[in-house]
Design a protein around this motif. Structure first.
Motif, PDB file in Angstrom:
ATOM      1  N   THR A  76      13.812  51.548 -85.057  1.00 56.79           N
ATOM      2  CA  THR A  76      14.925  51.032 -85.833  1.00 56.79           C
ATOM      3  C   THR A  76      15.029  49.549 -85.560  1.00 56.79           C
ATOM      4  O   THR A  76      15.161  49.131 -84.418  1.00 56.79           O
ATOM      5  N   SER A  77      14.881  48.798 -86.602  1.00 51.93           N
ATOM      6  CA  SER A  77      14.852  47.359 -86.399  1.00 51.93           C
ATOM      7  C   SER A  77      16.240  46.848 -86.036  1.00 51.93           C
ATOM      8  O   SER A  77      17.238  47.526 -86.239  1.00 51.93           O
ATOM      9  N   TYR A  98      23.148  46.730 -89.438  1.00 50.07           N
ATOM     10  CA  TYR A  98      23.755  47.383 -90.600  1.00 50.07           C
ATOM     11  C   TYR A  98      24.531  48.619 -90.187  1.00 50.07           C
ATOM     12  O   TYR A  98      25.625  48.883 -90.665  1.00 50.07           O
ATOM     13  N   LYS A  99      23.904  49.370 -89.284  1.00 50.94           N
ATOM     14  CA  LYS A  99      24.531  50.597 -88.814  1.00 50.94           C
ATOM     15  C   LYS A  99      25.880  50.279 -88.173  1.00 50.94           C
ATOM     16  O   LYS A  99      26.875  50.956 -88.391  1.00 50.94           O
ATOM     17  N   PHE A 100      25.864  49.203 -87.399  1.00 52.19           N
ATOM     18  CA  PHE A 100      27.091  48.793 -86.730  1.00 52.19           C
ATOM     19  C   PHE A 100      28.152  48.425 -87.762  1.00 52.19           C
ATOM     20  O   PHE A 100      29.290  48.881 -87.703  1.00 52.19           O
ATOM     21  N   TYR A 101      27.737  47.646 -88.760  1.00 51.81           N
ATOM     22  CA  TYR A 101      28.689  47.241 -89.792  1.00 51.81           C
ATOM     23  C   TYR A 101      29.212  48.453 -90.559  1.00 51.81           C
ATOM     24  O   TYR A 101      30.381  48.554 -90.889  1.00 51.81           O
ATOM     25  N   PHE A 102      28.286  49.365 -90.821  1.00 48.79           N
ATOM     26  CA  PHE A 102      28.673  50.564 -91.558  1.00 48.79           C
ATOM     27  C   PHE A 102      29.747  51.326 -90.798  1.00 48.79           C
ATOM     28  O   PHE A 102      30.774  51.731 -91.356  1.00 48.79           O
TER      29      PHE A 102
END
Lengths: 483, 139
Positions: free
Chosen positions: A123-124, A130-134
């Motif tokens: 996972t880059s 993005y995951k964090f922002y999501f």
């Protein structure tokens, strides 16, 4: 394929894959390969669950994994998640752990396993960001994801959906009993939205009330769309629930306020017309009389006209008194309410009209057992009861003695007072709302003034209630007051 | 050559007894019509019209009607509705005027939109107006 063959041989203990075998007492047994790849094969310490949770798993993954793990062990809830595990050299390695046997492995044993597979593509950083922002967005907007799998007949909720619906992390949503997440009055709405989406492939975006585990009702914006397979068949629905309770409450409050203002405005406008109309009729009579006075030459004629002045003065006075009464009601919202007992109030009213009741042989039944008292302005309840009961007696049927039933109860969480009679009844199709108008009377009756029901309606509406009437000619009339 | 107007039969439908009493005097005083019928609500008057229809007594049918709107038992609107159905059966021209205290535009427009209604007057009617009405087209 290779894996499955190897596992088939029940040589799980030696094979080259990463997994945990779980024992009943929460003990985990690492596969050799897993331990050695992480560099812990020759460590003296016992690499048990506690050690793993406290030292090896990345703190970001800790909570979710712990919840998933115990939900799996205790309740057999399968899970799949990616985690970072620290190797002996201190570097985190990324794994996907999976309890579901979706590799179609024939494990051939009753023990539970958790398989760990190395992520082929790391996972880059970007994806992580993005995951964090999501996650942040989902939390801040209180938006949870859900997925319904038609093939497996299962529903999946994400962390946030469980949170807004107040269910624990290990809760498995039910597809069969999905309506339990909605209050009864919104079952139809939910059913329609989901069914239409599932059958017609339409997406939906609705505002609907949901029910949390603790039976708290709250508003969500529910959006969903169908999921298709390669053959364009609908195999599931996916969507989000957004908790909009706070803004919806404001919206509803605003709507309520605007309704109140609109109805007040309507009543005010109505009142202005009534004032204008009623005063004008007296004024026009005065004009007529002066005109006549001027035209009469004979003093005797003039004198005779003077009697009319008395009549006009009296009716003008009556009108102003009636209007005054109405104005007082409009200003009464500030009057203090108190707990009023229906039974006591009715007795009080009946004493004041005992003469009429006896003379007309009226029979008055009451039942206040379902709702004994309400918070109201006592004088208003008295006036309402007095008006409606005297009306019922006044407009009794010529062929029978009046019977009046007075009951109170709660319906759809509304407090209701019902007064029904066996009197003349009234053709509502013909007169409708006019029965509550001022100076409207519909029967030949010398006592009819046409002010009682007008006052009653005004009193009820000033306190944000409602009065409804049902009637059948020759059968009787029922008034229902919604407090 | 101006003819002396033939006196007409008129009727007032109004529940305000003071008003009907006064207007009666004004009309009598000025000898505006030959006879004046007074009804206190729509029901009384529609009963009268419907029964004269049966008896075919054209002489007893008023040529001028002053109709109030707000009345008990049967109001002016209902009278209008019932009267409109039978007015063409009378073999004479009947002029109907709405005379009300209402200045509510919705009342005025509603009344004026009825083909039965000749005109709408707000109370009070004065002698001049009454003369205009009675002498109209009767020269």
């Amino acid at each position: 394929m290779l894996l499955s063959k190897v596992l088939d041989k029940k040589t799980v203990g030696n094979i080259d894959i990463d997994y945990w075998k779980l024992k009943d007492n929460d003990e985990i047994i690492w596969s050799e390969a897993f331990l050695s790849r992480l560099g812990y094969s020759n460590v003296n310490e016992k690499i048990d669950l506690d050690f793993f949770l406290n030292n090896l798993i990345h703190k970001e993954d800790y909570n979710q994994f712990k919840n998933n793990f115990f939900a799996f062990v205790r309740n057999g809830n399968d899970f799949r998640q990616s985690i970072l595990i620290k190797s002996q050299k201190g570097k985190y390695k990324e794994y996907v752990c999976n309890t579901r046997n979706n590799l179609s492995l024939e494990l051939g044993t009753n023990s539970k396993f958790i398989l760990f597979s190395k992520r082929k593509i790391k996972t880059s950083k970007k994806v992580k960001t993005y995951k964090f922002y999501f996650k942040e967005t989902s939390e801040m907007t209180k938006t949870g994801n859900w997925y319904i799998d038609f093939l497996k007949q299962k529903t999946y909720w994400d962390h946030q959906t469980r949170r807004i619906l107040e269910y624990p992390e290990d809760y498995i949503p039910s597809l069969k009993k999905a309506l339990q997440y909605y209050p009864t009055e919104h079952h139809e709405l939910a059913r329609k939205a989901f069914l239409r989406s599932a059958l017609d492939g339409k997406s939906f975006d609705i505002e609907i009330k949901m029910l949390t585990k603790n039976k708290r009702e709250f508003w969500v914006r529910a959006m969903g769309k169908p999921v298709f397979n390669n053959n364009q068949e609908i195999i599931g629905l996916r969507g989000v629930f957004q908790d909009i309770d706070a803004s919806k409450a404001k919206e509803l409050d605003l709507l309520r306020t605007s309704n109140i203002i609109a109805s007040q405005n309507k009543r005010l406008c109505n009142f202005a017309h009534i004032v204008s109309h009623n005063l004008r009729s007296h004024a026009s009579n005065l004009t007529l009389i002066t005109e006549l006075l001027n035209s009469y030459k004979n003093p005797e004629d003039k004198l005779e006209l003077m009697n009319n002045f008395t009549d006009i003065a009296k009716s003008l006075n009556d009108t102003i008194e009636h209007l005054n009464e109405v104005v007082t009601i409009q200003n009464s919202i500030n009057k203090s309410k108190s707990s009023v007992n229906f039974n006591n109030m009715l007795s009080q009213v009946l004493i004041s009209i005992s003469q009429i009741v006896v003379n007309e042989k009226a029979k008055i039944n009451c039942d206040f057992t379902r709702l004994e008292s309400i918070e109201y302005i006592p004088a208003y309840l008295e006036s309402i009861l007095l008006n409606l009961i005297t009306n019922a007696i006044k407009y009794k049927h010529p062929d029978r003695d009046p019977i009046i039933n007075v009951t109170s109860y709660v319906e759809n969480s509304k407090q209701i007072l019902e007064i029904s009679d066996n009197g003349l009844g009234i053709d509502l199709e013909k007169y409708g709302e006019k029965i509550f108008g001022m100076y409207n009377t519909f029967h030949y009756n010398k006592d009819a003034v046409g002010i009682g029901l007008f006052i009653t309606k005004n009193q009820i509406e000033a306190l944000r209630g409602e009065i409804k009437v049902e009637s059948e000619v020759d059968q009787g009339t029922t008034f229902k007051i919604y407090f | 050559m101006q003819q002396k107007p033939t006196k007409k039969l008129a009727c007032i439908i109004d529940d305000d007894l003071i008003y009907t009493n006064l207007i009666k005097r004004v009309i009598e005083n000025n000898e505006l019509c030959s006879e004046l019928l007074i009804f206190n609500n729509g029901k009384q008057s529609i009963d009268y019209f419907e029964s004269s229809l049966e008896s075919l007594d054209a002489k007893s049918i008023p040529e001028i009607i002053f109709l109030d709107l707000n009345m008990p038992i049967m109001d002016g609107w209902e009278f209008l509705e019932r009267f409109s159905k039978i007015k063409n059966k009378f073999k004479k021209k009947i002029s109907l005027y709405v005379v009300s205290s209402s200045i509510n535009p919705s009342d005025i427009n509603r009344a004026k939109s009825s083909p039965t209604v000749q005109n709408y007057f707000t109370k009070p009617l004065n002698v001049n107006k009454l003369e205009q009405i009675f002498l109209r087209k009767s020269g």
